[in-house]
Design an enzyme around this catalytic site. Sequence first.
Site, PDB file in Angstrom:
ATOM      1  CE1 TYR A  68      -3.233  -3.032   0.970  1.00 27.72           C
ATOM      2  CE2 TYR A  68      -4.315  -1.449  -0.080  1.00 27.72           C
ATOM      3  CZ  TYR A  68      -4.363  -2.680   0.089  1.00 27.72           C
ATOM      4  OH  TYR A  68      -5.602  -3.268  -0.288  1.00 27.72           O
ATOM      5  CG  ASN A  82     -10.387   3.923  -9.472  1.00 27.21           C
ATOM      6  OD1 ASN A  82     -10.540   2.921  -9.684  1.00 27.21           O
ATOM      7  ND2 ASN A  82     -10.458   4.947 -10.585  1.00 27.21           N
ATOM      8  CG  HIS A 101     -14.023  -0.650  -3.423  1.00 29.11           C
ATOM      9  ND1 HIS A 101     -13.698  -1.140  -4.717  1.00 29.11           N
ATOM     10  CD2 HIS A 101     -15.308  -1.118  -3.139  1.00 29.11           C
ATOM     11  CE1 HIS A 101     -14.744  -1.799  -5.180  1.00 29.11           C
ATOM     12  NE2 HIS A 101     -15.640  -1.861  -4.129  1.00 29.11           N
ATOM     13  CB  THR A 159     -15.190  -1.092 -13.538  1.00 27.82           C
ATOM     14  OG1 THR A 159     -15.379  -1.948 -12.618  1.00 27.82           O
ATOM     15  CG2 THR A 159     -16.633  -0.788 -14.109  1.00 27.82           C
ATOM     16  CG  ASN A 196     -13.783  -1.486 -20.335  1.00 26.05           C
ATOM     17  OD1 ASN A 196     -12.614  -1.747 -20.997  1.00 26.05           O
ATOM     18  ND2 ASN A 196     -13.957  -2.017 -19.121  1.00 26.05           N
ATOM     19  CD  GLU A 218      -9.739  -5.627 -23.828  1.00 27.44           C
ATOM     20  OE1 GLU A 218      -8.771  -5.010 -24.480  1.00 27.44           O
ATOM     21  OE2 GLU A 218     -10.084  -6.546 -24.288  1.00 27.44           O
TER      22      GLU A 218
HETATM   23  C1  BV8 Z   1     -18.549  -7.536   0.161  1.00 24.15           C
HETATM   24  C2  BV8 Z   1      -9.779  -1.826  -2.347  1.00 24.15           C
HETATM   25  C3  BV8 Z   1     -20.247  -8.364   1.776  1.00 24.15           C
HETATM   26  C4  BV8 Z   1      -8.439  -2.593  -1.785  1.00 24.15           C
HETATM   27  C5  BV8 Z   1     -11.244  -3.421  -3.372  1.00 24.15           C
HETATM   28  C6  BV8 Z   1     -16.730 -14.777  -1.636  1.00 24.15           C
HETATM   29  C7  BV8 Z   1     -16.326 -14.213  -0.143  1.00 24.15           C
HETATM   30  C8  BV8 Z   1     -16.391 -12.930   0.167  1.00 24.15           C
HETATM   31  C9  BV8 Z   1     -17.019 -12.057  -0.604  1.00 24.15           C
HETATM   32  C10 BV8 Z   1     -17.320 -12.451  -2.017  1.00 24.15           C
HETATM   33  C11 BV8 Z   1     -17.247 -13.730  -2.343  1.00 24.15           C
HETATM   34  N1  BV8 Z   1     -17.721 -13.863  -3.708  1.00 24.15           N
HETATM   35  C12 BV8 Z   1     -18.037 -12.588  -4.142  1.00 24.15           C
HETATM   36  C13 BV8 Z   1     -17.892 -11.750  -2.891  1.00 24.15           C
HETATM   37  C14 BV8 Z   1     -18.025 -10.223  -3.118  1.00 24.15           C
HETATM   38  C15 BV8 Z   1     -16.346  -9.733  -3.169  1.00 24.15           C
HETATM   39  C16 BV8 Z   1     -16.349 -10.001  -4.716  1.00 24.15           C
HETATM   40  O1  BV8 Z   1     -16.900  -9.152  -5.560  1.00 24.15           O
HETATM   41  N2  BV8 Z   1     -15.310 -10.495  -5.258  1.00 24.15           N
HETATM   42  C17 BV8 Z   1     -15.155 -10.918  -6.676  1.00 24.15           C
HETATM   43  C18 BV8 Z   1     -13.571 -10.669  -6.878  1.00 24.15           C
HETATM   44  C19 BV8 Z   1     -15.808 -12.036  -7.143  1.00 24.15           C
HETATM   45  N3  BV8 Z   1     -16.736  -8.484  -2.830  1.00 24.15           N
HETATM   46  C20 BV8 Z   1     -16.400  -8.254  -1.724  1.00 24.15           C
HETATM   47  O2  BV8 Z   1     -15.613  -8.910  -0.961  1.00 24.15           O
HETATM   48  C21 BV8 Z   1     -16.793  -6.669  -1.107  1.00 24.15           C
HETATM   49  N4  BV8 Z   1     -17.384  -6.764   0.277  1.00 24.15           N
HETATM   50  O3  BV8 Z   1     -19.275  -8.106  -0.696  1.00 24.15           O
HETATM   51  O4  BV8 Z   1     -19.011  -7.415   1.555  1.00 24.15           O
HETATM   52  C22 BV8 Z   1     -19.737  -9.494   2.094  1.00 24.15           C
HETATM   53  C23 BV8 Z   1     -18.939  -9.718   3.158  1.00 24.15           C
HETATM   54  C24 BV8 Z   1     -18.525 -11.047   3.814  1.00 24.15           C
HETATM   55  C25 BV8 Z   1     -18.804 -12.117   2.861  1.00 24.15           C
HETATM   56  C26 BV8 Z   1     -19.545 -11.918   1.632  1.00 24.15           C
HETATM   57  C27 BV8 Z   1     -20.151 -10.633   1.350  1.00 24.15           C
HETATM   58  C28 BV8 Z   1     -15.656  -5.740  -1.218  1.00 24.15           C
HETATM   59  C29 BV8 Z   1     -14.967  -5.602  -2.424  1.00 24.15           C
HETATM   60  C30 BV8 Z   1     -14.093  -4.342  -2.308  1.00 24.15           C
HETATM   61  C31 BV8 Z   1     -12.757  -4.914  -2.514  1.00 24.15           C
HETATM   62  N5  BV8 Z   1     -11.547  -3.920  -2.318  1.00 24.15           N
HETATM   63  N6  BV8 Z   1     -10.225  -2.552  -3.555  1.00 24.15           N
HETATM   64  C32 BV8 Z   1      -7.275  -1.991  -2.841  1.00 24.15           C
HETATM   65  O5  BV8 Z   1      -7.394  -1.442  -3.806  1.00 24.15           O
HETATM   66  O6  BV8 Z   1      -6.200  -2.627  -2.652  1.00 24.15           O
HETATM   67  S1  BV8 Z   1     -11.713  -3.936  -4.993  1.00 24.15           S
HETATM   68  C33 BV8 Z   1     -10.671  -3.545  -6.430  1.00 24.15           C
HETATM   69  O7  BV8 Z   1     -11.132  -4.092  -7.394  1.00 24.15           O
HETATM   70  C34 BV8 Z   1     -10.476  -2.045  -6.438  1.00 24.15           C
HETATM   71  O8  BV8 Z   1     -11.104  -1.228  -5.825  1.00 24.15           O
HETATM   72  C35 BV8 Z   1     -10.710  -1.884  -8.093  1.00 24.15           C
HETATM   73  O9  BV8 Z   1     -11.544  -0.711  -8.111  1.00 24.15           O
HETATM   74  C36 BV8 Z   1     -11.875  -2.935  -7.981  1.00 24.15           C
HETATM   75  C37 BV8 Z   1     -12.640  -3.244  -9.401  1.00 24.15           C
HETATM   76  O10 BV8 Z   1     -11.715  -3.650 -10.296  1.00 24.15           O
HETATM   77  P1  BV8 Z   1     -11.878  -2.431 -11.495  1.00 24.15           P
HETATM   78  O11 BV8 Z   1     -11.561  -1.078 -11.180  1.00 24.15           O
HETATM   79  O12 BV8 Z   1     -12.701  -2.964 -12.277  1.00 24.15           O
HETATM   80  O13 BV8 Z   1     -10.358  -2.663 -12.128  1.00 24.15           O
HETATM   81  P2  BV8 Z   1      -9.770  -3.980 -13.161  1.00 24.15           P
HETATM   82  O14 BV8 Z   1      -8.329  -3.903 -13.161  1.00 24.15           O
HETATM   83  O15 BV8 Z   1     -10.731  -5.173 -12.928  1.00 24.15           O
HETATM   84  O16 BV8 Z   1     -10.337  -3.443 -14.504  1.00 24.15           O
HETATM   85  C38 BV8 Z   1     -10.074  -2.269 -15.244  1.00 24.15           C
HETATM   86  C39 BV8 Z   1     -10.912  -2.198 -16.324  1.00 24.15           C
HETATM   87  O17 BV8 Z   1     -10.365  -0.848 -16.827  1.00 24.15           O
HETATM   88  C40 BV8 Z   1     -10.761  -3.100 -17.428  1.00 24.15           C
HETATM   89  O18 BV8 Z   1     -12.048  -3.497 -17.781  1.00 24.15           O
HETATM   90  C41 BV8 Z   1      -9.855  -2.577 -18.484  1.00 24.15           C
HETATM   91  O19 BV8 Z   1     -10.380  -3.226 -19.888  1.00 24.15           O
HETATM   92  C42 BV8 Z   1     -10.337  -1.102 -18.399  1.00 24.15           C
HETATM   93  N7  BV8 Z   1      -9.329  -0.258 -18.888  1.00 24.15           N
HETATM   94  C43 BV8 Z   1      -8.126  -0.156 -19.097  1.00 24.15           C
HETATM   95  N8  BV8 Z   1      -7.350   0.972 -19.488  1.00 24.15           N
HETATM   96  C44 BV8 Z   1      -8.464   1.639 -19.867  1.00 24.15           C
HETATM   97  C45 BV8 Z   1      -9.876   0.865 -19.172  1.00 24.15           C
HETATM   98  N9  BV8 Z   1     -10.838   1.630 -19.187  1.00 24.15           N
HETATM   99  C46 BV8 Z   1     -10.976   3.022 -19.607  1.00 24.15           C
HETATM  100  N10 BV8 Z   1      -9.892   3.652 -20.220  1.00 24.15           N
HETATM  101  C47 BV8 Z   1      -8.615   2.915 -20.226  1.00 24.15           C
HETATM  102  N11 BV8 Z   1      -7.425   3.705 -20.492  1.00 24.15           N
END
Ligand code: BV8
Length: 246
Positions: free
Chosen positions: A71, A107, A124, A194, A219, A221
């Site tokens: 971090y 973000n 987040h 996203t 996006n 993609e």
């Molecule tokens: C929750 C902070 C209730 C930290 C982040 C099983 C057990 C527990 C939970 C879960 C589970 N299954 C599902 C869940 C829920 C889980 C979840 O969703 N998991 C996913 C992976 C399946 N969510 C959680 O845990 C959330 N809490 O649900 O609480 C709960 C509680 C207990 C048990 C169950 C439920 C908390 C989620 C928050 C996690 N923290 N960040 C840190 O940053 O270090 S998330 C992290 O991912 C970042 O914040 C980020 O922003 C976020 C999303 O990612 P993206 O922003 O989309 O980034 P990514 O790289 O993926 O994509 C970028 C995109 O940009 C791409 O599409 C690309 O094509 C595009 N791009 C690239 N260049 C450009 C562009 N677009 C435009 N212009 C460009 N130039």
Amino acid sequence: MAPSSLSVAEAAARLRQARRVAVLTGAGISAESGIPTFRDAQSGLWARFRPEDLASPEAYHRDPELVWQWYAGRYRDVMAAEPNAGHRLLVQLERQVGEGFSLITQNVDGLHARAGSRDPVELHGTLLSSRCERCGHVQPLPPPDQFTPPPVCERCGARGRPNVVWFGEYLPPDALSAAEDAFDRAEVALVIGTSAQVYPAAGLAAETLRAGGVVIEINPEPTDLSMQVQLSLRDTASVGLRRLLE
Ligand code: BV8
């Protein structure tokens, strides 16, 4: 309304007329500021870690020093970065729409606020402050060149943790309800940069669709959202926003 049923011109017109606009951004909007997206392969020292494995309470309790190093490095990077045209175009849109505008971001880089967005909702959390593990006090991190993790709570002296929401942790209730309310009421929603993989943020656009609003994705993609929205622009954030706003 069928997916991809709006032309860019129609979408731009909707945006101009809309009184309530909700925007969700992800790591992609900061890519043009040189900040690697969340799921981009980590580089250098971090190449051997997956972000999902570091951004969790388990990782922090297992190795707090390693997680704080990650971090602290990201904190240094974002403080050395500058907001880009995409961030600035959203400030322009906010001024155009007025009080019916809501910016919700996944973000943690603070770049929307530095670009001039009035009140970005940080679903987040943020890299720019720490939260005391004992009393919960939140305090800003010192300037990067004066920061050696872990921070010490200025109130009770205990260790501070990164003030972000980790996987498996609940989002700040007021931020989440503000986001849900914004997307429920939006006439037009923009989902920018996203991968739409992380919930509950990834489910916000569906609220707008359910309530009869229009969703526009920007996006380079395709994502799971692309087939559900009325228009999906295969552009970077700044190019897509320019096409819609200018
Ligand atoms: C929750 C902070 C209730 C930290 C982040 C099983 C057990 C527990 C939970 C879960 C589970 N299954 C599902 C869940 C829920 C889980 C979840 O969703 N998991 C996913 C992976 C399946 N969510 C959680 O845990 C959330 N809490 O649900 O609480 C709960 C509680 C207990 C048990 C169950 C439920 C908390 C989620 C928050 C996690 N923290 N960040 C840190 O940053 O270090 S998330 C992290 O991912 C970042 O914040 C980020 O922003 C976020 C999303 O990612 P993206 O922003 O989309 O980034 P990514 O790289 O993926 O994509 C970028 C995109 O940009 C791409 O599409 C690309 O094509 C595009 N791009 C690239 N260049 C450009 C562009 N677009 C435009 N212009 C460009 N130039």
